[in-house]
Design a protein around this motif. Structure first.
Motif, PDB file in Angstrom:
ATOM      1  N   PHE A 177      25.550  10.588  46.982  1.00 31.70           N
ATOM      2  CA  PHE A 177      26.887  10.705  47.551  1.00 31.70           C
ATOM      3  C   PHE A 177      27.698  11.658  46.710  1.00 31.70           C
ATOM      4  N   GLU A 178      28.627  12.310  47.339  1.00 29.57           N
ATOM      5  CA  GLU A 178      29.455  13.254  46.601  1.00 29.57           C
ATOM      6  C   GLU A 178      30.434  12.506  45.708  1.00 29.57           C
ATOM      7  N   ILE A 179      30.637  13.033  44.522  1.00 30.56           N
ATOM      8  CA  ILE A 179      31.521  12.351  43.589  1.00 30.56           C
ATOM      9  C   ILE A 179      32.966  12.698  43.905  1.00 30.56           C
ATOM     10  N   ALA A 180      33.743  11.657  44.156  1.00 31.43           N
ATOM     11  CA  ALA A 180      35.163  11.886  44.419  1.00 31.43           C
ATOM     12  C   ALA A 180      35.909  11.984  43.099  1.00 31.43           C
ATOM     13  N   GLU A 181      37.144  12.402  43.215  1.00 34.08           N
ATOM     14  CA  GLU A 181      37.980  12.552  42.010  1.00 34.08           C
ATOM     15  C   GLU A 181      38.054  11.239  41.232  1.00 34.08           C
ATOM     16  N   GLY A 182      37.743  11.271  39.939  1.00 35.83           N
ATOM     17  CA  GLY A 182      37.909  10.087  39.097  1.00 35.83           C
ATOM     18  C   GLY A 182      36.728   9.128  39.134  1.00 35.83           C
ATOM     19  N   ASP A 183      35.721   9.408  39.962  1.00 37.03           N
ATOM     20  CA  ASP A 183      34.535   8.557  40.023  1.00 37.03           C
ATOM     21  C   ASP A 183      33.680   8.753  38.777  1.00 37.03           C
ATOM     22  N   LYS A 184      33.069   7.658  38.311  1.00 42.32           N
ATOM     23  CA  LYS A 184      32.150   7.787  37.167  1.00 42.32           C
ATOM     24  C   LYS A 184      30.858   7.058  37.494  1.00 42.32           C
ATOM     25  N   PRO A 185      29.982   7.631  38.327  1.00 38.75           N
ATOM     26  CA  PRO A 185      28.748   6.927  38.676  1.00 38.75           C
ATOM     27  C   PRO A 185      27.801   6.830  37.474  1.00 38.75           C
ATOM     28  N   GLU A 186      26.898   5.812  37.533  1.00 43.93           N
ATOM     29  CA  GLU A 186      25.990   5.571  36.419  1.00 43.93           C
ATOM     30  C   GLU A 186      25.040   6.750  36.220  1.00 43.93           C
ATOM     31  N   THR A 187      24.426   7.188  37.292  1.00 44.11           N
ATOM     32  CA  THR A 187      23.524   8.327  37.200  1.00 44.11           C
ATOM     33  C   THR A 187      24.150   9.498  37.934  1.00 44.11           C
ATOM     34  N   VAL A 188      24.254  10.610  37.228  1.00 47.78           N
ATOM     35  CA  VAL A 188      24.792  11.805  37.879  1.00 47.78           C
ATOM     36  C   VAL A 188      23.649  12.787  38.098  1.00 47.78           C
ATOM     37  N   ILE A 189      23.579  13.320  39.296  1.00 44.91           N
ATOM     38  CA  ILE A 189      22.549  14.298  39.625  1.00 44.91           C
ATOM     39  C   ILE A 189      23.245  15.622  39.899  1.00 44.91           C
ATOM     40  N   TYR A 190      22.754  16.677  39.290  1.00 42.95           N
ATOM     41  CA  TYR A 190      23.296  17.986  39.589  1.00 42.95           C
ATOM     42  C   TYR A 190      22.272  18.741  40.420  1.00 42.95           C
ATOM     43  N   VAL A 191      22.704  19.198  41.602  1.00 44.49           N
ATOM     44  CA  VAL A 191      21.793  19.943  42.458  1.00 44.49           C
ATOM     45  C   VAL A 191      22.016  21.422  42.196  1.00 44.49           C
ATOM     46  N   GLY A 192      20.935  22.131  41.938  1.00 44.47           N
ATOM     47  CA  GLY A 192      21.065  23.539  41.609  1.00 44.47           C
ATOM     48  C   GLY A 192      20.555  24.441  42.731  1.00 44.47           C
ATOM     49  N   TYR A 193      21.347  25.476  43.065  1.00 41.35           N
ATOM     50  CA  TYR A 193      20.943  26.437  44.087  1.00 41.35           C
ATOM     51  C   TYR A 193      20.835  27.825  43.469  1.00 41.35           C
ATOM     52  N   ASP A 194      19.913  28.635  43.995  1.00 42.14           N
ATOM     53  CA  ASP A 194      19.789  30.000  43.485  1.00 42.14           C
ATOM     54  C   ASP A 194      20.700  30.934  44.281  1.00 42.14           C
ATOM     55  N   LYS A 195      20.565  32.252  44.071  1.00 44.49           N
ATOM     56  CA  LYS A 195      21.549  33.161  44.656  1.00 44.49           C
ATOM     57  C   LYS A 195      21.411  33.282  46.167  1.00 44.49           C
ATOM     58  N   ASN A 196      20.254  32.850  46.728  1.00 45.47           N
ATOM     59  CA  ASN A 196      20.114  32.830  48.182  1.00 45.47           C
ATOM     60  C   ASN A 196      20.457  31.464  48.762  1.00 45.47           C
ATOM     61  N   GLU A 197      21.143  30.644  47.962  1.00 42.57           N
ATOM     62  CA  GLU A 197      21.521  29.294  48.379  1.00 42.57           C
ATOM     63  C   GLU A 197      20.306  28.431  48.674  1.00 42.57           C
ATOM     64  N   LYS A 198      19.169  28.748  48.056  1.00 44.79           N
ATOM     65  CA  LYS A 198      17.981  27.899  48.199  1.00 44.79           C
ATOM     66  C   LYS A 198      17.980  26.875  47.070  1.00 44.79           C
ATOM     67  N   LEU A 199      17.413  25.703  47.361  1.00 41.24           N
ATOM     68  CA  LEU A 199      17.357  24.647  46.358  1.00 41.24           C
ATOM     69  C   LEU A 199      16.391  25.015  45.231  1.00 41.24           C
ATOM     70  N   VAL A 200      16.892  25.002  44.021  1.00 38.58           N
ATOM     71  CA  VAL A 200      16.012  25.228  42.864  1.00 38.58           C
ATOM     72  C   VAL A 200      15.454  23.902  42.374  1.00 38.58           C
ATOM     73  N   GLY A 201      16.323  22.918  42.282  1.00 39.67           N
ATOM     74  CA  GLY A 201      15.877  21.617  41.805  1.00 39.67           C
ATOM     75  C   GLY A 201      17.049  20.744  41.444  1.00 39.67           C
ATOM     76  N   TYR A 202      16.750  19.651  40.797  1.00 45.50           N
ATOM     77  CA  TYR A 202      17.779  18.697  40.412  1.00 45.50           C
ATOM     78  C   TYR A 202      17.813  18.576  38.898  1.00 45.50           C
ATOM     79  N   ALA A 203      19.019  18.538  38.362  1.00 43.60           N
ATOM     80  CA  ALA A 203      19.162  18.254  36.936  1.00 43.60           C
ATOM     81  C   ALA A 203      19.676  16.826  36.808  1.00 43.60           C
ATOM     82  N   VAL A 204      19.007  16.035  36.008  1.00 38.25           N
ATOM     83  CA  VAL A 204      19.344  14.619  35.892  1.00 38.25           C
ATOM     84  C   VAL A 204      19.652  14.292  34.439  1.00 38.25           C
TER      85      VAL A 204
END
Lengths: 228, 339, 206
Positions: free
Chosen positions: A78-105
């Motif tokens: 789920f998208e993190i709203a303002e002020g949210d502090k979820p236990e696990t944060v996942i960062y989704v990374g996209y390259d310059k063609n907006e293709k999925l590179v992977g997830y940073a955890v």
């Protein structure tokens, strides 16, 4: 210039005077603190965001844009709203063609000295971990802190196998083995002299991937926004 | 003919006929078999390391005495013992320059800074080892395998590392029984431990020879038997309790007793007369603390071996043990209230 | 040394903190940051300068307000003033470098309880003019920085084989890990005190 003027030996000052002195110093202090806070805040926030972004780009080579998500109880992003502090944060990374590179955890766990916080990059296409970085550790300098510096150790995370089985579980849990005894692609080759710290990394990544990787693998297949 | 004059002298009138010098000499005698076995099992490496540590200790003692313009005290053998004990607690393939620094630290920081023999709070050899452990943690935990066939003809390359350079250890190191247990859950048989068929510090491997040395000193009344008895007994009892609770998780008390440096520490280091208490009950408490702390560190601590730190800690509290349990001086009040 | 009633020049106010009354080596004040964050030359320098800044600003303010603050609440007001500048410094360091802020950690906030600063406020700034207080703060602050740097440099050279993160030994130098651990701080401080005491006894003899 040279004569020293001492504090006058006053009679017990009236409480009014004391109150006045303390309050006025308090006001000056408050003003100074608020001012410096307001002045430095934008730069501090920018530096912190830059540091995190740099770490993400490092564990997910080729990324130019990231989005942060949280993971909820039934395994959806789920998208993190303002002020949210979820236990696990996942960062989704996209390259310059907006293709999925992977997830940073982000993962964390007990090390030898204190909690170690790490960031690792997961590539769902290859089903491998492709990058790793220590965000925060207080491990013994020159010994335990090799987990963030030792080239040989960091090479473990260039292609660490975290394949997901048919029934949505991790096939093999990531584990640290003794230095020089790595045989399988899901094992981490430990560091001599930093047994406990390198094992702690194995535990942190093992527990975190076991929990998160199956979810991310599903996500990368299902979610159209992530897949295009 | 009878002597006409009567000699008048002040007390003490009864001499025990025993000097520091003589006791120290006997401790050296008791240590020599340990040294011989160490050289026998680890070869030239151990010989060089022990010799270097001893030489550095004696040299430092001599130089410091000269610097403070006193007569040299190397003749009382205490520096020799410090050096021998330090050498025996180091891994056999330890770089010589580090062993040399250890010898200097032991005498200068462990003994001389407090005022010399008789004033040191801690066992000097263990002070040196603790500093070395903190300074060079990798070198001091890289163990050389015992009974290599070429041990009398070749020397490990790490031994002759140039001063201030990082040693390169050539052989894949042998794990000590304790680290093998702690990190891999492998236990070693008690017989192998007792007769020194394992890897470890130069002088800690053969329990039997250490015990014999201890018995010799106790028989000659040069060592207080209560200390080793208390250390070994408390370690045995605590590890026995743990073993009876869960024999899967905790090793047997015999393994705990004969592995690592417990035997060497109990017999030769905890018994250092200067840094241990003097009252009999105090000695039991002191030994008990060492034994219990050792097991606690081994079982729950991050390190695989804890004898060194437990002895140093017990050294630190030994004056307090004495002052807590000392006899009431006759005629004084039962409880003296301190302001 | 004869301070009594002699004319104290302004250079003297400055110099005394650097050497004769050096806060670390002679007065042995402010040991907590001295031992804790002197593990590298960079940390030591940053800590020293941060402390010097707080010292300078609080000395100025205390000296300014010295006739205004009643005696009974002076300590409370000094602490308030010091705490304010520590907080300001904390933000400033964070804005300069997040990395540096992380490695100094809680010790920035602990400048509040550095007895060096309170002692200068109480013993000097509250009794002297602004000009003198500034000189005193500069001298003491730089003396503190110098002492911290002396410790940090030795510890970094031995403990890491480098100075300001630049390696100074050839490849394969064995670092003395103990030097970057807290124990190394005590060893190094003892060594410096030994040297400085020996120097001063020799000077007193001759």
């Amino acid at each position: 210039m040279s004569e020293a003027s001492n504090i006058e030996m006053q009679n017990p000052a009236s409480s009014k005077k004391m109150l006045l002195a303390m309050v006025s110093i308090g006001v000056i202090s408050a003003f100074l603190i608020v001012m410096s806070f307001e002045l430095t805040l934008p730069r501090v926030q920018r530096l912190k965001a830059e540091a995190l972004e740099k770490a993400i780009f490092e564990v997910l080579p080729g990324t130019v844009r990231t989005e942060a998500f949280g993971v909820n109880a039934d395994g959806n992003l789920f998208e993190i709203a303002e002020g949210d502090k979820p236990e696990t944060v996942i960062y989704v990374g996209y390259d310059k063609n907006e293709k999925l590179v992977g997830y940073a955890v982000e993962g964390a766990g007990q090390g030898y000295a204190d909690i170690i916080r790490v960031l690792y990059g997961y590539d769902p296409k290859e089903q491998k971990l492709i990058g790793f970085q220590v965000l925060e550790s207080k491990e013994t300098p020159g010994l335990g802190d090799k987990i963030g510096k030792d080239e040989e150790f960091l090479n473990n995370f260039k292609a660490l196998d975290v394949s997901v089985s048919e029934d949505g579980k991790l096939l093999n849990k990531v584990i640290t083995v003794k230095h020089g005894e790595k045989q399988n692609s899901w094992e981490i080759d430990g560091i001599t002299g930093a047994t406990i710290s390198s094992r702690a990394i194995g535990n942190i990544i093992g527990t975190s991937t076991e929990e998160v990787v199956p979810i991310l693998y599903e996500q990368s297949k299902n979610e159209p926004t992530v897949n295009n | 003919m009878l002597k006409k004059t009567l000699d008048i002298s002040s007390s003490p009138h009864i001499y025990k006929g025993r000097s520091t010098n003589e006791i120290m000499k006997n401790v050296v005698w008791a240590l020599l078999p340990v040294v011989f076995f160490s050289v026998y099992s680890f070869g030239l490496n151990a010989l060089l390391v022990i010799a270097t540590a001893t030489f550095a200790s004696v040299l430092t003692e001599h130089v410091l005495c000269r610097l403070s313009k006193k007569e040299t005290t190397i003749g009382d053998y205490s520096a020799v013992i410090t050096g021998l004990l330090l050498g025996l607690t180091l891994p056999p393939s330890f770089p010589l320059w580090m062993a040399f620094i250890g010898g200097i630290i032991g005498i200068a920081l462990g003994k001389y800074i407090f005022g010399g023999l008789g004033y040191n709070v801690f066992n000097p050899a263990l002070v040196a080892r603790a500093v070395l452990q903190a300074a060079f943690p990798v070198a001091i935990t890289t163990w050389h395998p015992a009974f290599l066939t070429d041990r009398f003809s070749s020397i490990a390359s790490s031994v002759f590392t140039l001063p201030f350079m990082e040693p390169k250890f050539d052989v894949i190191s042998g794990a000590t029984p304790l680290s093998a247990f702690k990190f891999d859950g492998v236990t070693t048989s008690t017989a192998e431990l007792a007769f020194g068929q394992v890897s470890g510090s130069a002088g800690e491997t053969c329990a039997v020879i250490i015990i014999l040395g201890g018995i010799y000193l106790i028989a000659r009344n040069m060592m207080n038997w209560r200390i080793p008895a208390a250390v070994l007994l408390s370690a045995f009892v605590l590890s026995g309790i743990l073993y009876s609770i869960n024999s899967e998780l905790y090793p047997s008390p015999w393994f705990m007793l004969f592995s690592g440096g417990l035997m060497l520490g109990a017999v030769f280091m905890a018994t250092d007369m200067v840094s241990s208490p003097i009252t009999p009950i105090g000695l039991w408490i002191y030994g008990g603390i060492i034994g219990i702390l050792t097991i606690v560190i081994r079982v729950w601590g991050g390190l695989s071996e804890g004898v060194m730190y437990s002895i140093l800690l017990a050294n630190a509290i030994s004056p307090h043990i004495d002052s807590i349990i000392k006899n009431r001086v006759y005629g004084t009040k039962r409880k003296i209230k301190t302001a | 040394m004869s301070d009594d009633k002699q004319k104290v020049t302004s250079t003297d106010e400055f110099i005394k903190g650097l050497w004769r009354d050096n806060p670390v080596f002679v007065q042995v004040l402010g040991m907590c940051p001295t031992l804790a964050v002197s593990n590298t030359a960079e940390n030591a320098l940053a800590m020293g300068l941060a402390t010097a800044f707080v010292l300078l600003m609080s000395n100025i303010l205390v000296s300014l307000l010295r006739n205004f603050v009643p005696k009974q609440v002076r300590i409370a007001s000094y602490i308030l003033i010091i705490a304010t500048f520590v907080t300001v410094t904390d933000y400033a360091i964070q804005a300069i470098s997040v990395e540096l802020h992380k490695s100094l950690g809680a010790f920035i906030s602990l400048i509040v309880v550095n007895c060096l600063i309170l002692s200068r406020a109480e013993a000097f700034a509250s009794k002297n003019t602004i000009g003198k207080s500034i000189l005193d703060a500069l001298g003491m602050g730089l003396g503190f920085t110098l002492a911290l740097f002396c410790l940090g440099a030795v510890r970094e050279i031995l403990g890491n084989g480098s100075i300001f993160n630049m390696p100074i030994f050839s490849e394969g130098f064995q670092s003395w890990i103990v030097m970057i651990l807290p124990a190394g701080g005590f060893f190094t401080l003892a060594l410096w005190l030994l040297i400085i005491n020996a120097l001063q006894t020799r000077k007193a003899k001759s």
